[in-house]
Design an enzyme around this catalytic site. Structure first.
Site, PDB file in Angstrom:
ATOM      1  N   ASP A  13       0.855  -1.176   0.000  1.00 26.20           N
ATOM      2  CA  ASP A  13       0.000   0.000   0.000  1.00 26.20           C
ATOM      3  C   ASP A  13       0.903   1.242   0.000  1.00 26.20           C
ATOM      4  O   ASP A  13       2.106   1.153   0.301  1.00 26.20           O
ATOM      5  CB  ASP A  13      -0.892  -0.045   1.249  1.00 26.20           C
ATOM      6  CG  ASP A  13      -1.733   1.205   1.414  1.00 26.20           C
ATOM      7  OD1 ASP A  13      -2.410   1.606   0.447  1.00 26.20           O
ATOM      8  OD2 ASP A  13      -1.708   1.795   2.510  1.00 26.20           O
ATOM      9  N   ASP A  15      -0.315   5.251   0.852  1.00 28.38           N
ATOM     10  CA  ASP A  15      -0.593   6.231   1.903  1.00 28.38           C
ATOM     11  C   ASP A  15      -0.711   5.569   3.268  1.00 28.38           C
ATOM     12  O   ASP A  15      -1.517   4.661   3.474  1.00 28.38           O
ATOM     13  CB  ASP A  15      -1.886   6.991   1.597  1.00 28.38           C
ATOM     14  CG  ASP A  15      -1.777   7.840   0.343  1.00 28.38           C
ATOM     15  OD1 ASP A  15      -0.677   7.906  -0.224  1.00 28.38           O
ATOM     16  OD2 ASP A  15      -2.790   8.436  -0.077  1.00 28.38           O
ATOM     17  N   ASP A 205      -1.904  -0.640   5.877  1.00 30.31           N
ATOM     18  CA  ASP A 205      -2.286  -0.067   7.176  1.00 30.31           C
ATOM     19  C   ASP A 205      -3.781   0.135   7.355  1.00 30.31           C
ATOM     20  O   ASP A 205      -4.221   0.498   8.459  1.00 30.31           O
ATOM     21  CB  ASP A 205      -1.597   1.283   7.362  1.00 30.31           C
ATOM     22  CG  ASP A 205      -2.222   2.363   6.478  1.00 30.31           C
ATOM     23  OD1 ASP A 205      -2.356   2.135   5.247  1.00 30.31           O
ATOM     24  OD2 ASP A 205      -2.608   3.419   7.004  1.00 30.31           O
TER      25      ASP A 205
END
Length: 263
Positions: A13, A15, A205
């Site tokens: 991922d 951001d 996240d």
């Protein structure tokens, strides 16, 4: 445990993971990025960002031409640079926006289609140039919900009736074709990748990363800012690591846990 001398693939991922949630910098991950390049380990971006955002970022990261997954799995760019919309390459961004426009008579929400570049920049912290890239969409829409929780549940049902799905990103809700997602996109990409099978390590996240983290061999759950926890369905706890740090510091921590930096 995986090893740098094995055929590996890192799926990440952006951001809040490889990129800092606030500054979009990746300084803490630089040493690992260099090591992965030295060992020819592919780094596959799997992000809510658009292809228009990912391609220049790949150049800055030194991984131009690598396959990637964009728009939360609604778009895949392959090893030979073909861009595919999932699950069936038919539902375009304009078609999704038309279906959403019909729902605005019953629900209060605003999409990126309705915002200007300066408005998106103000909401995200992106520059206006990067905000423009985030609005160059292929197969999903980003929305800001402005209605009640009760209406949200009804809206979710209405989307399903239109063949659409909803997933939660780090900042916004994302409307996508039903049957697409980061996990589905990763499985599709792995099935269509040339060469030998690779051991996969995934890092993310947010709640929208869970399907991707369930689809890899080793999962790094980076400490995030979302109020919604990252809940995985897999049971092999020894192959899951939860970091103590956010963003690129957590990204580095996760690779330090599963891989050993060469001396």
């Amino acid at each position: 445990m995986p090893d740098l001398h094995q055929p590996l693939m890192i799926i990440t991922d952006l951001d809040g993971s490889l990129l800092d949630h606030h500054t979009y910098r990746w300084d803490a991950a630089t040493e690992w990025l260099t090591t992965l390049k030295q060992y020819a380990v592919p780094l596959v971006i799997c992000s809510s960002k658009t292809a228009a955002e990912i391609i220049p970022l790949q150049k800055r990261l030194g991984i131009s031409g690598s396959p990637f997954i964009a728009e939360n799995g609604a778009v895949v760019q392959t090893h030979d640079q073909q861009r595919i919309r999932l699950p069936d390459n038919t539902l375009t961004y304009d078609a999704i926006c038309q279906r959403l426009a019909a729902l605005k008579t019953a629900y209060r929400f605003t999409g990126f289609h309705d915002f200007s570049d300066p408005e998106v920049a103000a909401m995200t912290g992106l520059s206006e140039a990067d905000a423009e890239l985030s609005r160059q969409r292929d197969a999903s829409e980003v929305i800001v919900w402005r209605d009640s929780d009760e209406a949200f549940d009804q809206f979710h049902d209405a989307l399903r009736a239109e063949g659409l799905a909803l997933t939660q990103g780090g900042r916004f809700w994302h409307v996508m074709p039903a049957g697409s997602g980061k996990g589905e996109a990763l499985r599709w990409l792995l099935a269509h990748s040339p060469g030998e099978a690779r051991v996969t390590i995934g890092l993310g996240d947010g709640p929208n990363d869970a399907p991707m983290l369930d689809a890899v061999d080793y999962a790094v759950v980076i400490k995030g800012y979302s109020k919604t926890p990252v809940t995985l369905s897999r049971s092999d706890q020894q192959q899951i690591y939860h970091t103590a740090h956010h963003g690129p510091e957590g990204w580095r921590e996760g690779l330090d846990y599963f891989l050993t930096q060469p001396q």
